[in-house]
Design a protein around this motif. Structure first.
Motif, PDB file in Angstrom:
ATOM      1  N   GLU A  29       7.882  31.152  14.481  1.00  0.00           N
ATOM      2  CA  GLU A  29       6.572  30.810  14.037  1.00  0.00           C
ATOM      3  C   GLU A  29       6.435  29.647  12.983  1.00  0.00           C
ATOM      4  N   ASP A  30       7.542  29.255  12.466  1.00  0.00           N
ATOM      5  CA  ASP A  30       7.669  28.048  11.646  1.00  0.00           C
ATOM      6  C   ASP A  30       7.501  26.786  12.338  1.00  0.00           C
ATOM      7  N   THR A  31       7.835  26.921  13.681  1.00  0.00           N
ATOM      8  CA  THR A  31       7.870  25.846  14.520  1.00  0.00           C
ATOM      9  C   THR A  31       6.711  24.828  14.625  1.00  0.00           C
ATOM     10  N   ALA A  32       6.610  23.641  14.157  1.00  0.00           N
ATOM     11  CA  ALA A  32       5.399  22.682  14.039  1.00  0.00           C
ATOM     12  C   ALA A  32       5.803  21.351  13.936  1.00  0.00           C
ATOM     13  N   LYS A  33       4.810  20.639  13.816  1.00  0.00           N
ATOM     14  CA  LYS A  33       5.057  19.053  13.234  1.00  0.00           C
ATOM     15  C   LYS A  33       4.712  19.239  11.846  1.00  0.00           C
ATOM     16  N   TYR A  34       5.478  18.741  11.062  1.00  0.00           N
ATOM     17  CA  TYR A  34       5.219  18.814   9.508  1.00  0.00           C
ATOM     18  C   TYR A  34       4.740  17.417   8.993  1.00  0.00           C
ATOM     19  N   GLN A  74       0.922  -1.154   0.090  1.00  0.00           N
ATOM     20  CA  GLN A  74      -0.010   0.088   0.142  1.00  0.00           C
ATOM     21  C   GLN A  74       1.025   1.271  -0.063  1.00  0.00           C
ATOM     22  N   VAL A  75       0.181   2.471  -0.287  1.00  0.00           N
ATOM     23  CA  VAL A  75       1.093   3.564  -0.270  1.00  0.00           C
ATOM     24  C   VAL A  75       1.728   3.871   0.990  1.00  0.00           C
ATOM     25  N   ARG A  76       2.912   4.315   1.199  1.00  0.00           N
ATOM     26  CA  ARG A  76       3.345   4.729   2.209  1.00  0.00           C
ATOM     27  C   ARG A  76       4.227   6.245   2.184  1.00  0.00           C
ATOM     28  N   LEU A  77       4.369   6.757   3.201  1.00  0.00           N
ATOM     29  CA  LEU A  77       5.094   8.070   3.354  1.00  0.00           C
ATOM     30  C   LEU A  77       5.941   8.231   4.240  1.00  0.00           C
ATOM     31  N   VAL A  78       7.193   8.522   4.310  1.00  0.00           N
ATOM     32  CA  VAL A  78       7.805   8.553   5.470  1.00  0.00           C
ATOM     33  C   VAL A  78       8.710   9.814   5.503  1.00  0.00           C
ATOM     34  N   GLU A  79       8.682  10.831   6.400  1.00  0.00           N
ATOM     35  CA  GLU A  79       9.385  12.069   6.361  1.00  0.00           C
ATOM     36  C   GLU A  79      10.613  11.834   7.269  1.00  0.00           C
ATOM     37  N   SER A  80      11.520  12.748   6.885  1.00  0.00           N
ATOM     38  CA  SER A  80      12.787  12.975   7.473  1.00  0.00           C
ATOM     39  C   SER A  80      13.242  14.332   7.458  1.00  0.00           C
ATOM     40  N   GLY A  81      14.200  14.720   8.134  1.00  0.00           N
ATOM     41  CA  GLY A  81      14.931  16.038   7.798  1.00  0.00           C
ATOM     42  C   GLY A  81      14.685  16.892   8.900  1.00  0.00           C
ATOM     43  N   GLY A  82      13.631  16.623   9.697  1.00  0.00           N
ATOM     44  CA  GLY A  82      13.148  17.572  10.848  1.00  0.00           C
ATOM     45  C   GLY A  82      14.450  17.543  11.888  1.00  0.00           C
ATOM     46  N   GLY A  83      14.017  18.832  12.587  1.00  0.00           N
ATOM     47  CA  GLY A  83      15.254  18.981  13.832  1.00  0.00           C
ATOM     48  C   GLY A  83      15.075  20.188  14.234  1.00  0.00           C
ATOM     49  N   SER A  84      15.995  20.769  14.994  1.00  0.00           N
ATOM     50  CA  SER A  84      16.089  22.356  15.531  1.00  0.00           C
ATOM     51  C   SER A  84      17.137  23.070  14.573  1.00  0.00           C
ATOM     52  N   VAL A  85      16.795  24.258  14.468  1.00  0.00           N
ATOM     53  CA  VAL A  85      17.516  25.260  13.543  1.00  0.00           C
ATOM     54  C   VAL A  85      17.382  26.643  14.297  1.00  0.00           C
ATOM     55  N   GLU A  86      18.525  27.479  14.242  1.00  0.00           N
ATOM     56  CA  GLU A  86      18.115  29.139  14.868  1.00  0.00           C
ATOM     57  C   GLU A  86      17.437  29.573  13.749  1.00  0.00           C
ATOM     58  N   GLY A 131       4.674  12.517  10.302  1.00  0.00           N
ATOM     59  CA  GLY A 131       5.282  13.924  10.743  1.00  0.00           C
ATOM     60  C   GLY A 131       6.747  13.838  11.291  1.00  0.00           C
ATOM     61  N   THR A 132       7.197  15.269  11.302  1.00  0.00           N
ATOM     62  CA  THR A 132       8.500  15.241  11.768  1.00  0.00           C
ATOM     63  C   THR A 132       8.581  16.689  12.356  1.00  0.00           C
ATOM     64  N   GLN A 133       9.050  16.845  13.462  1.00  0.00           N
ATOM     65  CA  GLN A 133       9.125  18.086  14.252  1.00  0.00           C
ATOM     66  C   GLN A 133      10.232  19.010  13.752  1.00  0.00           C
ATOM     67  N   VAL A 134       9.906  20.272  13.478  1.00  0.00           N
ATOM     68  CA  VAL A 134      10.646  21.225  13.023  1.00  0.00           C
ATOM     69  C   VAL A 134      10.671  22.236  14.253  1.00  0.00           C
ATOM     70  N   THR A 135      11.713  22.606  14.858  1.00  0.00           N
ATOM     71  CA  THR A 135      11.689  23.546  16.046  1.00  0.00           C
ATOM     72  C   THR A 135      12.719  24.613  15.472  1.00  0.00           C
ATOM     73  N   VAL A 136      12.301  25.775  15.408  1.00  0.00           N
ATOM     74  CA  VAL A 136      13.244  27.007  15.311  1.00  0.00           C
ATOM     75  C   VAL A 136      13.278  27.945  16.580  1.00  0.00           C
ATOM     76  N   SER A 137      14.497  28.078  16.915  1.00  0.00           N
ATOM     77  CA  SER A 137      14.779  28.866  18.160  1.00  0.00           C
ATOM     78  C   SER A 137      15.062  30.428  17.632  1.00  0.00           C
ATOM     79  N   SER A 138      14.744  31.443  18.565  1.00  0.00           N
ATOM     80  CA  SER A 138      15.198  32.665  18.180  1.00  0.00           C
ATOM     81  C   SER A 138      16.343  33.295  18.842  1.00  0.00           C
ATOM     82  N   THR A 150      15.650  21.209   5.158  1.00  0.00           N
ATOM     83  CA  THR A 150      15.044  20.659   3.975  1.00  0.00           C
ATOM     84  C   THR A 150      14.352  19.255   4.464  1.00  0.00           C
ATOM     85  N   LEU A 151      13.116  19.243   4.291  1.00  0.00           N
ATOM     86  CA  LEU A 151      12.414  18.149   4.739  1.00  0.00           C
ATOM     87  C   LEU A 151      12.292  17.145   3.695  1.00  0.00           C
ATOM     88  N   SER A 152      12.479  15.659   3.715  1.00  0.00           N
ATOM     89  CA  SER A 152      12.200  14.775   2.848  1.00  0.00           C
ATOM     90  C   SER A 152      11.064  13.878   3.099  1.00  0.00           C
TER      91      SER A 152
END
Length: 127
Positions: free
Chosen positions: A90-95, A1-13, A120-127, A19-21
């Motif tokens: 403001e871009d911090t979220a689960k993508y 069946q169809v499957r989607l797997v995200e990667s590339g999330g993390g923390s960034v300033e 989903g993959t978490q993206v966290t942006v610190s100020s 880049t998410l894949s």
């Protein structure tokens, strides 16, 4: 069946890039027509469609990310990407990546109207 797997999330300033894949399997086994995209969600808030791409090459972006994010699909690798530049807290979220075996119906990126979803993959942006 169809499957989607995200990667590339993390923390960034703030101001940084990420880049998410999304590896997609079996989506085009029965059809070459598709809508692929990314949506994000913060706890307690409505899910937001971020970007979408359909099989004719048309792209759509949320106003909040237009000019900063770029969606693309590598047919050879069956991988969907979301390049994110000039990130802010403001871009911090689960993508999550998502897809459907039909062209994108709306003129804006879908937030819910997909048949298949990644975890989903978490993206966290610190100020």
């Amino acid at each position: 069946q169809v499957r989607l797997v995200e990667s590339g999330g993390g923390s960034v300033e703030s101001g940084g890039s990420l880049t998410l894949s999304c590896a997609i399997s079996k989506l085009t086994d029965s059809s070459s027509t598709y809508c692929m995209g990314w949506a994000r969600q913060v706890p307690g808030k409505e899910r937001e469609g971020v970007a979408s791409l359909d099989s004719d090459g048309s792209t759509r972006y949320a106003d909040s990310v237009k000019g900063r994010f770029t969606i693309s699909f590598d047919n050879a690798k069956n991988t969907l990407y979301l390049q994110m530049n000039n990130l802010s807290p403001e871009d911090t979220a689960k993508y999550s990546c998502a897809a459907d075996q039909a062209k994108c119906y709306y003129d804006y990126p879908p937030a819910y109207d997909y048949t298949y979803w990644g975890q989903g993959t978490q993206v966290t942006v610190s100020s």
